[in-house]
Design a protein around this motif. Structure first.
Motif, PDB file in Angstrom:
ATOM      1  N   GLY A 170      28.318  27.170 -50.826  1.00 39.46           N
ATOM      2  CA  GLY A 170      27.902  26.389 -51.989  1.00 39.46           C
ATOM      3  C   GLY A 170      28.213  24.926 -51.811  1.00 39.46           C
ATOM      4  N   LYS A 171      27.818  24.144 -52.811  1.00 34.51           N
ATOM      5  CA  LYS A 171      27.991  22.688 -52.719  1.00 34.51           C
ATOM      6  C   LYS A 171      29.452  22.299 -52.961  1.00 34.51           C
ATOM      7  CE  LYS A 171      24.536  19.880 -53.874  1.00 34.51           C
ATOM      8  NZ  LYS A 171      23.626  18.965 -54.584  1.00 34.51           N
ATOM      9  N   LEU A 172      30.021  21.522 -52.051  1.00 33.39           N
ATOM     10  CA  LEU A 172      31.423  21.118 -52.213  1.00 33.39           C
ATOM     11  C   LEU A 172      31.651  19.774 -51.520  1.00 33.39           C
ATOM     12  CD1 LEU A 172      32.051  22.153 -49.206  1.00 33.39           C
ATOM     13  CD2 LEU A 172      32.833  24.230 -50.310  1.00 33.39           C
ATOM     14  N   ASP A 173      32.872  19.298 -51.600  1.00 28.82           N
ATOM     15  CA  ASP A 173      33.215  18.041 -50.936  1.00 28.82           C
ATOM     16  C   ASP A 173      33.834  18.333 -49.575  1.00 28.82           C
ATOM     17  OD1 ASP A 173      32.301  16.763 -53.166  1.00 28.82           O
ATOM     18  OD2 ASP A 173      34.301  16.564 -54.080  1.00 28.82           O
ATOM     19  N   ASP A 204      41.436  13.715 -54.613  1.00 27.96           N
ATOM     20  CA  ASP A 204      40.336  13.711 -55.572  1.00 27.96           C
ATOM     21  C   ASP A 204      39.324  14.833 -55.299  1.00 27.96           C
ATOM     22  OD1 ASP A 204      39.083  12.687 -57.756  1.00 27.96           O
ATOM     23  OD2 ASP A 204      37.818  11.310 -56.601  1.00 27.96           O
ATOM     24  N   VAL A 205      39.672  15.741 -54.390  1.00 26.29           N
ATOM     25  CA  VAL A 205      38.754  16.845 -54.069  1.00 26.29           C
ATOM     26  C   VAL A 205      39.227  18.107 -54.784  1.00 26.29           C
ATOM     27  CG1 VAL A 205      37.814  18.310 -52.246  1.00 26.29           C
ATOM     28  CG2 VAL A 205      38.178  15.858 -51.812  1.00 26.29           C
ATOM     29  N   LYS A 206      38.383  18.616 -55.655  1.00 23.18           N
ATOM     30  CA  LYS A 206      38.758  19.819 -56.407  1.00 23.18           C
ATOM     31  C   LYS A 206      38.522  21.060 -55.541  1.00 23.18           C
ATOM     32  CE  LYS A 206      37.772  21.935 -60.908  1.00 23.18           C
ATOM     33  NZ  LYS A 206      39.104  22.518 -60.934  1.00 23.18           N
ATOM     34  N   ASP A 207      37.336  21.082 -54.920  1.00 17.80           N
ATOM     35  CA  ASP A 207      36.973  22.258 -54.125  1.00 17.80           C
ATOM     36  C   ASP A 207      36.274  21.740 -52.867  1.00 17.80           C
ATOM     37  OD1 ASP A 207      36.372  24.759 -53.218  1.00 17.80           O
ATOM     38  OD2 ASP A 207      34.630  25.017 -54.524  1.00 17.80           O
ATOM     39  N   GLY A 208      36.883  21.961 -51.709  1.00 21.35           N
ATOM     40  CA  GLY A 208      36.267  21.407 -50.511  1.00 21.35           C
ATOM     41  C   GLY A 208      36.831  21.956 -49.227  1.00 21.35           C
ATOM     42  N   VAL A 209      36.416  21.329 -48.120  1.00 17.20           N
ATOM     43  CA  VAL A 209      36.871  21.722 -46.793  1.00 17.20           C
ATOM     44  C   VAL A 209      37.226  20.460 -46.015  1.00 17.20           C
ATOM     45  CG1 VAL A 209      36.152  22.732 -44.579  1.00 17.20           C
ATOM     46  CG2 VAL A 209      35.519  23.852 -46.714  1.00 17.20           C
ATOM     47  N   TYR A 210      38.346  20.516 -45.316  1.00 18.84           N
ATOM     48  CA  TYR A 210      38.776  19.413 -44.441  1.00 18.84           C
ATOM     49  C   TYR A 210      38.501  19.850 -42.998  1.00 18.84           C
ATOM     50  CZ  TYR A 210      42.222  16.445 -41.961  1.00 18.84           C
ATOM     51  OH  TYR A 210      42.857  15.588 -41.093  1.00 18.84           O
ATOM     52  N   SER A 219      25.077   8.646 -46.180  1.00 21.24           N
ATOM     53  CA  SER A 219      24.911   8.312 -47.595  1.00 21.24           C
ATOM     54  C   SER A 219      25.900   9.071 -48.469  1.00 21.24           C
ATOM     55  CB  SER A 219      23.483   8.625 -48.062  1.00 21.24           C
ATOM     56  OG  SER A 219      22.557   7.859 -47.328  1.00 21.24           O
ATOM     57  N   ALA A 220      26.425  10.187 -47.948  1.00 19.19           N
ATOM     58  CA  ALA A 220      27.351  11.009 -48.739  1.00 19.19           C
ATOM     59  C   ALA A 220      28.790  10.492 -48.670  1.00 19.19           C
ATOM     60  CB  ALA A 220      27.294  12.457 -48.251  1.00 19.19           C
ATOM     61  N   VAL A 221      29.037   9.444 -47.873  1.00 15.53           N
ATOM     62  CA  VAL A 221      30.403   8.927 -47.719  1.00 15.53           C
ATOM     63  C   VAL A 221      30.791   8.120 -48.962  1.00 15.53           C
ATOM     64  CG1 VAL A 221      31.915   7.416 -46.360  1.00 15.53           C
ATOM     65  CG2 VAL A 221      30.150   8.791 -45.203  1.00 15.53           C
ATOM     66  N   ILE A 250      37.010  10.426 -43.344  1.00 14.40           N
ATOM     67  CA  ILE A 250      36.090  10.022 -44.423  1.00 14.40           C
ATOM     68  C   ILE A 250      35.893  11.183 -45.401  1.00 14.40           C
ATOM     69  CG2 ILE A 250      34.826   8.337 -43.045  1.00 14.40           C
ATOM     70  CD1 ILE A 250      32.589  10.392 -42.681  1.00 14.40           C
ATOM     71  N   ARG A 251      35.443  10.835 -46.597  1.00 15.10           N
ATOM     72  CA  ARG A 251      35.165  11.869 -47.592  1.00 15.10           C
ATOM     73  C   ARG A 251      33.670  11.886 -47.917  1.00 15.10           C
ATOM     74  NH1 ARG A 251      38.658  10.877 -52.456  1.00 15.10           N
ATOM     75  NH2 ARG A 251      37.020   9.387 -53.013  1.00 15.10           N
ATOM     76  N   LEU A 252      33.088  13.079 -47.893  1.00 15.51           N
ATOM     77  CA  LEU A 252      31.667  13.264 -48.222  1.00 15.51           C
ATOM     78  C   LEU A 252      31.580  14.056 -49.518  1.00 15.51           C
ATOM     79  CD1 LEU A 252      30.463  14.622 -44.730  1.00 15.51           C
ATOM     80  CD2 LEU A 252      30.573  12.239 -45.450  1.00 15.51           C
ATOM     81  N   ARG A 253      30.668  13.659 -50.370  1.00 17.30           N
ATOM     82  CA  ARG A 253      30.497  14.364 -51.647  1.00 17.30           C
ATOM     83  C   ARG A 253      29.233  15.234 -51.610  1.00 17.30           C
ATOM     84  NH1 ARG A 253      35.315  14.134 -54.337  1.00 17.30           N
ATOM     85  NH2 ARG A 253      35.874  12.010 -54.960  1.00 17.30           N
TER      86      ARG A 253
END
Lengths: 443, 475
Positions: free
Chosen positions: B236-239, B378-384, B433-435, B467-470
């Motif tokens: 699913g969609k995540l950061d 600031d990432v609630k649900d994501g992958v590093y 663009s997602a950065v 970097i962080r991608l949304r």
């Protein structure tokens, strides 16, 4: 000193200074390359190169040296350096003496082989390749033409003294009908007789024309037809990673698979440098052993790894005559054909994809065989046995063993492939694969 | 040697060449290979020769020889001229070169610790200790590391570039590279593999600086944990937060390669491919304002270091993407002339017998202000995705894939369990663009970039901060 005299000179010096085994090989190569793009020549290049490779052992202490400075003083220094290096290199786990000659070599494989390097003739081949494509109405053509003559002189401390020649004519042609629609083909031969640059241009153009106006492809699992260019890339993976060096290093999906099924029963892969006048034919390997026909995969079952004398001893088998002093390597890969034309294989796809070429194959895990590669040039959606439309922007993301196990059939037509992405000459059919996984970008 | 190069220039000029460039190059490599803890071989390679490149009526010819005598150099110059002449009719537009300022320079990178001061036994001993350290690392994590290849390469390159426009540059550069390929294994849980590459333009002192024993111990430990503990990644969609290693390869593949002007002009179309960028793409928005990607050959001790390129042009930092906008392409003199700009010294050859072509050097994302903790919080649900193994990109440099190796679940700003092989499959514009935030933890990795025909592997650094991608969908 004549180039052909250098190997024996080095071997004698090495033995004199205390080496247990010495092999020395001189490669003398004259090559031309004409690169073209936008349907015009971009540069013409010439390479004259001679160098010597020395492999020296003091029992299980090894050294390898390559130099391009071939005067006597440099050669003596190279031998002394090899001796010094071997003496202080910690011992390897295996010592296998170089194979004892002299050996008898197949005379047909020793027959001299050469191609013309005349610039006007080679420019003519380029013109033919470009015209072959432009005649079909494409927008632009790019590629490269290579002509090479090489001599190879070998001597070892185990009574080997041998020489062979090789030659190659290769053209790689990519034709474009738009920025995102292209086709690719090659002609690979050992001599002028089997070389057809015009046909390569025409084949590339035909794919490029069919590829016009591609629509975005949909990710999923499809029955797929792989053309000779893309299948040769996958077959090269099996051939190269059947080298005992990579198996020993865990860098192969064929680890622990000897005697096991690694492909469908339809798939038989042979490394056969004994076929005269084929692109990768040769009479002996780098240790001087006569080359032989090795069945790597027979009806889906892995029969052998490729060995030099050292890896063979480590694995408790005989050399397969694929030295490479350190890394055994395939010479001339042959895939056994199927019985039916590729159009028939295409007609057996109810809803699937035909891929003509790929590039940039990378592994997530060599040991498991998980990989991905990117189709490039013409890729087509096939509906009810016929090409429905050109598609783009999909990636093959799958597993090597799974892909080879899912071969449904192979075509009876075969083609020699060697180009930028396929290093070992490979004679391959089209392959029909079940359940090939395609992915695409999510944003 | 310089006399021979000048002689080659004179021969070609006398034949009528409008431009001649001669290059002497000597590459000396000492390579040690340790496989599964056992020395495989020590190799020494010394290849040297002279190449002559000529321009005649807009047609380019190139010839090389490794026979270092006047007759062979004369023959090479004549061959280059003949080849150029043979295809001269077949050119449109004709090749022209940009006007540049040339200098006469002698440059030497002096190692702090010369390779020759460390004997072969000590080098092997170091490799064996690193190998043992990696095995200990895996064992400490409860795993095994049955297959390992360590390769150490120490090299010195000497180059002399002289051309008929006034360049006369001599350089000597040492390079050191340590590569490791590790396989962690568990009979029930399978395998994971890691390829690691360190490289600098320096001497043996880099080995001391890298602390390879500690590094490989840590890498092996994590690799073993990946086999034992990693779970399926979320869907699913995540950061997504990318580590410097992943950002580096992405900069190289999707910002550096598409900016190569020879690709833009179609010269590499049949091999390394073209690019989604066009000659008029300067000013095109391809990413968020946080994204500035540069390529800089002048970073001291970098793996892609040089101060003058192989056409004798002085090197400088190139800003490829500035605040999300295409800013500059990589040029040699031929492409610069076509674009009406000056060369930015991107022309390099990897050996005496290869033509210089447009290449990257050290390509990286300019760092920002965020710490890794700030990127994550600031990432609630994501992958590093910290490290990767598999990657590729299409030949227009637009659709790419990076599959994570060391990767973690992020929940409510905190790192959680290891996740297995999350696949980031995105377009170039989609990725950049997602950065929305850029870290300050700039790091570099060494690599050999492949391009050209015949293939030329050339040393580069790839780099960047985290970097962080949304809003990303992982495969």
């Amino acid at each position: 000193m004549e180039l052909r005299e250098i190997p024996k000179f080095i071997v004698d010096k090495g033995v004199e200074k205390g080496a247990t085994d010495v092999a020395a090989a001189v490669v003398n190569c004259e090559s031309r390359m004409i690169r073209f793009s936008n349907s015009k020549v971009s540069i013409s290049k010439s390479y004259s190169k001679a160098y010597v490779s020395i492999y020296l052992m003091m029992k299980n202490r090894r050294a390898a040296i390559s130099i391009s400075d071939l005067n006597e003083k440099s050669l003596i220094e190279a031998v002394e350096r090899a001796i010094k290096t071997a003496k202080i290199t910690p011992p390897a786990d295996v010592y296998a003496p170089l194979p004892s000659g002299p050996f008898r070599y197949d005379e047909t494989l020793l027959a001299p082989s050469s191609v013309s390097l005349d610039p006007s003739l080679l420019t003519g081949y380029v013109d033919e390749a470009i015209e072959g494509a432009l005649e079909q109405g494409v927008k632009k053509v790019a590629g490269s033409l290579t002509a090479t003559n090489a001599e190879f002189f070998l001597a070892t401390s185990s009574n080997v003294s041998a020489s062979q020649t090789s030659s190659a004519l290769e053209v790689s042609v990519r034709a474009f009908t738009s920025d995102v629609a292209s086709g690719h083909s090659v002609s690979v031969a050992r001599n002028e007789k089997d070389f057809n640059p015009r046909l390569a241009g025409r084949e590339a153009a035909e794919i490029a024309k069919a590829a016009l106006n591609p629509a975005p492809g949909e990710p999923g699992t499809y029955r797929a037809l792989l053309g000779p260019l893309v299948f040769a890339d996958l077959v090269n993976q099996v051939g190269v990673l059947s080298s005992a060096f990579y198996v020993d290093a865990g860098q192969s999906f064929l680890v622990d698979k000897l005697g096991h099924e690694v492909a469908s029963q339809k798939f038989t892969l042979i490394d056969d440098p004994t076929i005269p006048n084929s692109p990768g034919s040769r009479a002996f390997d780098d240790e001087g052993l006569p080359t032989r026909r090795n069945v790597i995969v027979e009806k889906g079952v892995l029969k052998t790894y490729l060995h030099n004398t050292t890896t063979a001893k480590k694995f408790g088998v005989e050399s397969t005559s694929n030295a490479g002093y350190i890394v055994p390597t395939p010479w001339n890969l042959i895939v056994e054909p199927g019985n039916r034309p590729y159009e028939t294989l295409l007609s057996e796809i109810d809803h699937g994809i035909y891929v003509t070429n790929d590039w940039y194959l990378r592994y997530q895990n060599y040991r498991s065989g998980d990989f991905s590669t990117i189709p490039r040039d013409g890729m087509f959606l096939v509906e009810k046995g016929e090409i429905a439309r050109s598609i783009r922007e999909l990636r093959i993301s799958d597993n090597m063993i799974r892909v080879f196990s899912n071969i449904i059939d192979l075509s009876r037509e075969r083609k020699w492939i060697k180009w930028w992405e396929v290093e070992v000459p490979t004679y391959t059919p089209y392959a029909l694969i079940e359940d090939l996984k395609f992915t695409k970008s999510t944003i | 040697m310089e006399d021979l190069v000048r002689y080659g220039l004179k021969v070609a000029e006398n034949l009528g060449a409008e431009y001649v460039e001669g290059r002497f190059q000597s590459d000396v490599h000492e390579t040690l290979v340790l496989k599964n803890g056992v020395p495989e071989v020590s190799s020494y390679v010394k290849l040297r020769g002279i190449s002559i490149r000529v321009l005649y009526r807009g047609s380019m010819g190139f010839a090389s020889t490794n026979f270092m005598d006047r007759d062979s150099v004369k023959e090479a110059a004549e061959k280059a001229f003949r080849l150029a002449k043979a295809v001269e009719r077949n050119l449109n537009p004709k090749i022209e070169l940009s006007e540049e300022k040339f200098e006469s320079r002698r440059l030497e990178v002096k190692p702090k610790v010369d390779f020759a001061d460390i004997d072969l036994e000590s080098k092997f001993k170091t490799l064996i200790e690193i190998d043992r350290s990696s095995m200990s690392g895996a064992e400490e994590a409860g795993g095994k590391l049955p297959a390992r290849i360590l390769t150490l390469n120490c090299s010195v390159t000497e180059k002399t570039v002289i051309n008929s426009d006034g360049a006369d540059v001599h350089s000597t550069t040492p390079k050191i590279a340590l590569n490791a390929f590790l396989t962690a294994y568990h009979p029930q849980k399978g395998t994971a593999q890691r390829y690691l590459s360190l490289g600098e333009t320096a001497g043996w002192e880099s080995m001391e600086k890298w602390k390879p024993h500690e590094l490989l111990r840590s890498e092996a430990s994590i690799l073993a944990k990946i086999v034992l503990e990693a779970r399926e990644p979320p869907s699913g969609k995540l950061d997504v937060v990318l580590g410097p290693e992943v950002v580096g390869i992405a900069c190289h593949e999707s910002c550096g390669h598409p900016s190569e002007a020879d690709r833009i002009l179609g010269r590499e179309a049949a091999q390394a491919g073209e690019t989604y960028l066009k000659p008029d793409s300067i000013g095109m928005k391809v990413g968020s304002r946080e994204v500035t990607v540069v390529d800089d050959p002048t970073i001291p001790s970098s793996f892609g270091f040089y101060l003058y390129d192989d056409e004798g042009v002085r090197a400088r930092k190139r800003v490829l993407v500035k605040e999300g906008v295409i800013n500059e392409f990589l040029h040699n003199r031929e492409t610069a002339r076509r674009f009406g700009v000056s060369s930015n010294a991107s022309s390099r050859a990897n050996s005496y017998d290869r033509e210089p072509i447009v290449r990257m050097a050290n390509t990286y994302l300019e760092p920002g202000d965020y710490s890794l903790e700030e990127l994550l919080e600031d990432v609630k649900d994501g992958v590093y995705i910290k490290k990767f193994m598999e990657w590729n990109i299409d030949d227009r440099r637009f659709n790419q894939r990076y599959v994570g190796l060391e990767s973690y679940r992020i929940e409510d700003g905190e790192l959680k369990e290891l996740v297995k092989n999350p696949a980031l499959e995105v377009t170039t514009v989609g990725l950049w663009s997602a950065v929305d935030a850029v870290g300050k933890d700039l790091e570099f990795q060494a690599a050999y970039c492949g391009k050209g025909d015949p293939m030329q592997g050339i040393p580069v650094w790839t780099g960047g901060p985290s970097i962080r991608l949304r809003g990303i969908v992982l495969r």
